[in-house]
Design a protein around this motif. Sequence first.
Motif, mmCIF file in Angstrom:
data_model
loop_
_atom_site.group_PDB
_atom_site.id
_atom_site.type_symbol
_atom_site.label_atom_id
_atom_site.label_comp_id
_atom_site.label_asym_id
_atom_site.label_seq_id
_atom_site.Cartn_x
_atom_site.Cartn_y
_atom_site.Cartn_z
ATOM 1 N N GLY A 72 -92.143 -36.760 34.100
ATOM 2 C CA GLY A 72 -92.720 -36.754 32.759
ATOM 3 C C GLY A 72 -94.215 -36.532 32.688
ATOM 4 O O GLY A 72 -94.775 -36.431 31.591
ATOM 5 N N GLN A 73 -94.892 -36.434 33.846
ATOM 6 C CA GLN A 73 -96.346 -36.275 33.829
ATOM 7 C C GLN A 73 -96.716 -34.792 33.688
ATOM 8 O O GLN A 73 -97.141 -34.136 34.634
ATOM 9 C CB GLN A 73 -96.957 -36.879 35.095
ATOM 10 C CG GLN A 73 -96.629 -38.338 35.311
ATOM 11 C CD GLN A 73 -97.033 -39.192 34.119
ATOM 12 O OE1 GLN A 73 -98.004 -38.909 33.421
ATOM 13 N NE2 GLN A 73 -96.284 -40.267 33.880
ATOM 14 N N LYS A 74 -96.559 -34.277 32.475
ATOM 15 C CA LYS A 74 -96.868 -32.877 32.209
ATOM 16 C C LYS A 74 -98.375 -32.661 32.151
ATOM 17 O O LYS A 74 -99.136 -33.577 31.844
ATOM 18 C CB LYS A 74 -96.236 -32.440 30.888
ATOM 19 C CG LYS A 74 -94.720 -32.500 30.863
ATOM 20 C CD LYS A 74 -94.182 -32.041 29.531
ATOM 21 C CE LYS A 74 -92.655 -32.101 29.498
ATOM 22 N NZ LYS A 74 -92.110 -31.649 28.189
ATOM 23 N N TYR A 75 -98.776 -31.432 32.429
ATOM 24 C CA TYR A 75 -100.197 -31.089 32.423
ATOM 25 C C TYR A 75 -100.337 -29.733 31.756
ATOM 26 O O TYR A 75 -99.605 -28.791 32.090
ATOM 27 C CB TYR A 75 -100.725 -31.048 33.855
ATOM 28 C CG TYR A 75 -102.222 -30.897 33.979
ATOM 29 C CD1 TYR A 75 -103.087 -31.789 33.348
ATOM 30 C CD2 TYR A 75 -102.778 -29.873 34.736
ATOM 31 C CE1 TYR A 75 -104.454 -31.678 33.475
ATOM 32 C CE2 TYR A 75 -104.150 -29.749 34.876
ATOM 33 C CZ TYR A 75 -104.980 -30.648 34.243
ATOM 34 O OH TYR A 75 -106.346 -30.526 34.366
ATOM 35 N N GLU A 128 -109.313 -32.991 30.054
ATOM 36 C CA GLU A 128 -108.185 -33.034 29.138
ATOM 37 C C GLU A 128 -107.983 -34.459 28.622
ATOM 38 O O GLU A 128 -108.222 -35.429 29.328
ATOM 39 C CB GLU A 128 -106.910 -32.550 29.834
ATOM 40 C CG GLU A 128 -106.918 -31.069 30.165
ATOM 41 C CD GLU A 128 -107.592 -30.762 31.482
ATOM 42 O OE1 GLU A 128 -107.644 -29.576 31.848
ATOM 43 O OE2 GLU A 128 -108.055 -31.707 32.148
ATOM 44 N N ARG A 129 -107.510 -34.541 27.385
ATOM 45 C CA ARG A 129 -107.345 -35.848 26.742
ATOM 46 C C ARG A 129 -106.442 -36.769 27.558
ATOM 47 O O ARG A 129 -106.695 -37.979 27.646
ATOM 48 C CB ARG A 129 -106.778 -35.660 25.326
ATOM 49 C CG ARG A 129 -106.668 -36.939 24.536
ATOM 50 C CD ARG A 129 -106.000 -36.692 23.193
ATOM 51 N NE ARG A 129 -106.778 -35.781 22.374
ATOM 52 C CZ ARG A 129 -107.783 -36.174 21.577
ATOM 53 N NH1 ARG A 129 -108.102 -37.453 21.510
ATOM 54 N NH2 ARG A 129 -108.433 -35.292 20.859
ATOM 55 N N GLU A 130 -105.405 -36.210 28.166
ATOM 56 C CA GLU A 130 -104.450 -37.046 28.887
ATOM 57 C C GLU A 130 -105.017 -37.628 30.179
ATOM 58 O O GLU A 130 -104.383 -38.486 30.816
ATOM 59 C CB GLU A 130 -103.156 -36.282 29.180
ATOM 60 C CG GLU A 130 -103.328 -35.005 29.972
ATOM 61 C CD GLU A 130 -103.417 -33.772 29.075
ATOM 62 O OE1 GLU A 130 -104.021 -33.884 27.984
ATOM 63 O OE2 GLU A 130 -102.877 -32.716 29.457
ATOM 64 N N ARG A 201 -104.890 -37.053 40.388
ATOM 65 C CA ARG A 201 -105.368 -37.546 39.106
ATOM 66 C C ARG A 201 -104.318 -38.454 38.481
ATOM 67 O O ARG A 201 -103.196 -38.516 38.954
ATOM 68 C CB ARG A 201 -105.700 -36.372 38.176
ATOM 69 C CG ARG A 201 -104.542 -35.397 38.005
ATOM 70 C CD ARG A 201 -105.019 -34.088 37.396
ATOM 71 N NE ARG A 201 -105.757 -33.271 38.365
ATOM 72 C CZ ARG A 201 -106.549 -32.262 38.037
ATOM 73 N NH1 ARG A 201 -106.737 -31.966 36.765
ATOM 74 N NH2 ARG A 201 -107.163 -31.552 38.957
ATOM 75 N N ARG A 202 -104.732 -39.133 37.417
ATOM 76 C CA ARG A 202 -103.804 -40.005 36.696
ATOM 77 C C ARG A 202 -103.666 -39.500 35.269
ATOM 78 O O ARG A 202 -104.659 -39.372 34.544
ATOM 79 C CB ARG A 202 -104.283 -41.462 36.700
ATOM 80 C CG ARG A 202 -103.288 -42.413 36.031
ATOM 81 C CD ARG A 202 -103.637 -43.864 36.287
ATOM 82 N NE ARG A 202 -102.607 -44.756 35.765
ATOM 83 C CZ ARG A 202 -101.472 -45.048 36.385
ATOM 84 N NH1 ARG A 202 -101.225 -44.513 37.568
ATOM 85 N NH2 ARG A 202 -100.589 -45.866 35.858
ATOM 86 N N ILE A 203 -102.428 -39.199 34.887
ATOM 87 C CA ILE A 203 -102.128 -38.747 33.533
ATOM 88 C C ILE A 203 -101.727 -39.955 32.684
ATOM 89 O O ILE A 203 -100.895 -40.761 33.096
ATOM 90 C CB ILE A 203 -100.975 -37.721 33.541
ATOM 91 C CG1 ILE A 203 -101.350 -36.501 34.389
ATOM 92 C CG2 ILE A 203 -100.623 -37.297 32.121
ATOM 93 C CD1 ILE A 203 -102.479 -35.675 33.828
ATOM 94 N N PHE A 204 -102.337 -40.067 31.512
ATOM 95 C CA PHE A 204 -101.990 -41.137 30.579
ATOM 96 C C PHE A 204 -101.121 -40.568 29.477
ATOM 97 O O PHE A 204 -101.288 -39.421 29.059
ATOM 98 C CB PHE A 204 -103.255 -41.756 29.981
ATOM 99 C CG PHE A 204 -104.094 -42.481 30.989
ATOM 100 C CD1 PHE A 204 -103.852 -43.801 31.305
ATOM 101 C CD2 PHE A 204 -105.137 -41.824 31.636
ATOM 102 C CE1 PHE A 204 -104.621 -44.469 32.243
ATOM 103 C CE2 PHE A 204 -105.921 -42.475 32.569
ATOM 104 C CZ PHE A 204 -105.656 -43.810 32.876
ATOM 105 N N ALA A 205 -100.198 -41.381 28.997
ATOM 106 C CA ALA A 205 -99.276 -40.932 27.953
ATOM 107 C C ALA A 205 -100.045 -40.622 26.681
ATOM 108 O O ALA A 205 -100.956 -41.360 26.277
ATOM 109 C CB ALA A 205 -98.227 -42.008 27.688
#
Length: 237
Positions: A72-75, A128-130, A201-205
Amino acid sequence: MMQDLFASDVRFTPVPIPDADVCFLTHLPLDMSDEEVFLKLRNETIWQHEEVVVWGKKHLQPRLTAWYGDPGQKYAYSGTEMNPLPWTNLLLYLKRRVEELSGAEFNSVLLNLYRDHRDRMGFHSDNERELGAEPVIASLSFGETRTLLFKHKRRKDLPLKPVTLTSGSLLLMKGRTQQNWNHGINSESAPCGARINLTFRRIFAKTKNDAPKRRERSWPEPSIRDSTPKKPPPRLI
């Protein structure tokens, strides 16, 4: 034998860049050689030659890429959305090593394969915002040495700041680095071998209130010396 990750000589050196928090580790201790890691990454990674939209036109990126991470960690950037491939054993191993030394946690990684001296990455910032307001980006390199250039977004009095990324090196960008600086890798005038870079990196929802953010990327990354996008000739990995 596995090298001791917490040996006294394993330490980051601050990189003197104003308005930024950047540090550099000459070599990440691993239980395999840099060449072994490079070959496994090159041969096992599912590489893509993505198209991106620049000034309303589609262009092939001047390098190959791959996106791995938690489900689910789309970029997304410049009209391209990348869905994560599942972690490989090697990528999980490298992620854990980087996390142990950096003190950060990551849930995704973008891999870039610079096939030769012509491949490059133009000035951009990972904002990016995420990624959150002050993301931690861990950049791990294997293969040929290339130079990363930092360029301040507003202060014209500051010169470009070069950082030489050797095989096995780890660069950490934290704090307000992405807010204040762009970074990029130029093409080289002399032929050179391939390089693989991993940026953990770390993607936030995202939330429902998140609005699309205007990007500062100059995809598909024209040369730092040449602002005209060029479609690179096809090359084999």
